[in-house]
Design a protein around this motif. Structure first.
Motif, PDB file in Angstrom:
ATOM      1  N   TRP A  80       0.827  -1.213   0.000  1.00 34.41           N
ATOM      2  CA  TRP A  80       0.000   0.000   0.000  1.00 34.41           C
ATOM      3  C   TRP A  80       0.853   1.250   0.000  1.00 34.41           C
ATOM      4  N   ARG A  81       1.948   1.248   0.771  1.00 35.10           N
ATOM      5  CA  ARG A  81       2.846   2.407   0.817  1.00 35.10           C
ATOM      6  C   ARG A  81       3.539   2.601  -0.511  1.00 35.10           C
ATOM      7  N   ALA A  82       3.900   1.495  -1.173  1.00 34.60           N
ATOM      8  CA  ALA A  82       4.563   1.618  -2.464  1.00 34.60           C
ATOM      9  C   ALA A  82       3.632   2.204  -3.504  1.00 34.60           C
ATOM     10  N   SER A  83       2.367   1.814  -3.462  1.00 31.44           N
ATOM     11  CA  SER A  83       1.409   2.364  -4.424  1.00 31.44           C
ATOM     12  C   SER A  83       1.182   3.841  -4.195  1.00 31.44           C
ATOM     13  N   LEU A  84       1.198   4.268  -2.951  1.00 36.15           N
ATOM     14  CA  LEU A  84       1.060   5.688  -2.663  1.00 36.15           C
ATOM     15  C   LEU A  84       2.265   6.471  -3.171  1.00 36.15           C
ATOM     16  N   ALA A  85       3.428   5.848  -3.057  1.00 34.28           N
ATOM     17  CA  ALA A  85       4.646   6.541  -3.501  1.00 34.28           C
ATOM     18  C   ALA A  85       4.662   6.706  -5.012  1.00 34.28           C
TER      19      ALA A  85
END
Length: 227
Positions: free
Chosen positions: A211-216
């Protein structure tokens, strides 16, 4: 057989329920002329009087060991025949076919022998009915204790969506349905809570990282959100 005439007359004029009563023409075996008499049937005793309302009967016929038969002499006539040695025959005549049939039926059913036969037949019917009930009860099948009942117990409902999972073998380990599907005699392996926590924790951490990677990727111009 001795008969107490006083008691018999008292019974004839008493308020004892009457099974049937009415006028009939009567003659004996010797005479050929009929005389009208008032007849009263009480149980197996057929009293006859000179006229209706008399207190003392002219005579009484005990309806035991006799047969009721039709005659060919007069219209609507029948006879009471005693087949024993020295037995008499009484000839009776009514005013209609219906009255004759009703009197013949009442007299034929008045004897003690007939009542005993009826009781025996009713007892046989009762025995047959009880045997049939016992036979039906023996055919009732009982579900073995190691098999699940087809109908859920009263007050308990099943989730219909679980049927698809059960048919495909996709029950969740550790869930209630998974436990119910296990065989009672199968050994159950206990999983420590630490292992369950670690397995689910790794899954949560992996999802969080994705999820954090997709936000980045969607926020190249913004700094990474620190959690």
């Amino acid at each position: 057989m001795k008969i107490n005439e006083k008691n018999l007359c008292a019974f004839a004029s008493s308020t004892t329920p009457v099974d049937r009563e009415g006028f009939l023409d009567m003659r004996s075996e010797v005479g050929k002329s009929y005389q009208k008499r008032w007849f009263t049937l009480k149980g197996n005793l057929l009293f006859y009087f000179d006229k209706k309302g008399d207190k003392e009967p002219v005579g009484v016929i005990i309806l035991e060991g006799c047969t009721i038969e039709l005659t060919e002499e007069e219209a609507y006539s029948f006879k009471i025949v005693f087949q024993c040695e020295g037995g008499r025959t009484y000839y009776l005549c009514t005013s209609s076919q219906a009255s004759m049939e009703e009197w013949m039926k009442a007299l034929a059913c008045a004897s003690y022998d007939y009542m005993k036969l009826m009781v025996s037949d009713l007892q046989r019917q009762l025995d047959d009915a009880q045997a049939e009930v016992a036979s039906d009860a023996a055919l009732v099948t009982v579900t073995p204790p190691d098999e699940e009942p087809q109908v859920p117990p009263r007050g308990q409902r099943y989730n219909p969506f679980n049927r698809g999972l059960e048919s495909e073998g996709k029950t969740v380990p550790g869930s209630r349905h998974h436990k119910e599907n296990l065989r009672p005699d199968a050994p159950r392996k206990k999983v420590p809570f630490r292992d369950i926590h670690s397995a689910y924790g790794r899954k949560i951490l992996a999802d969080r990282s994705e999820w954090r990677a997709s936000l980045a990727r969607r926020s190249d111009d913004r700094p990474l959100i620190q959690l």
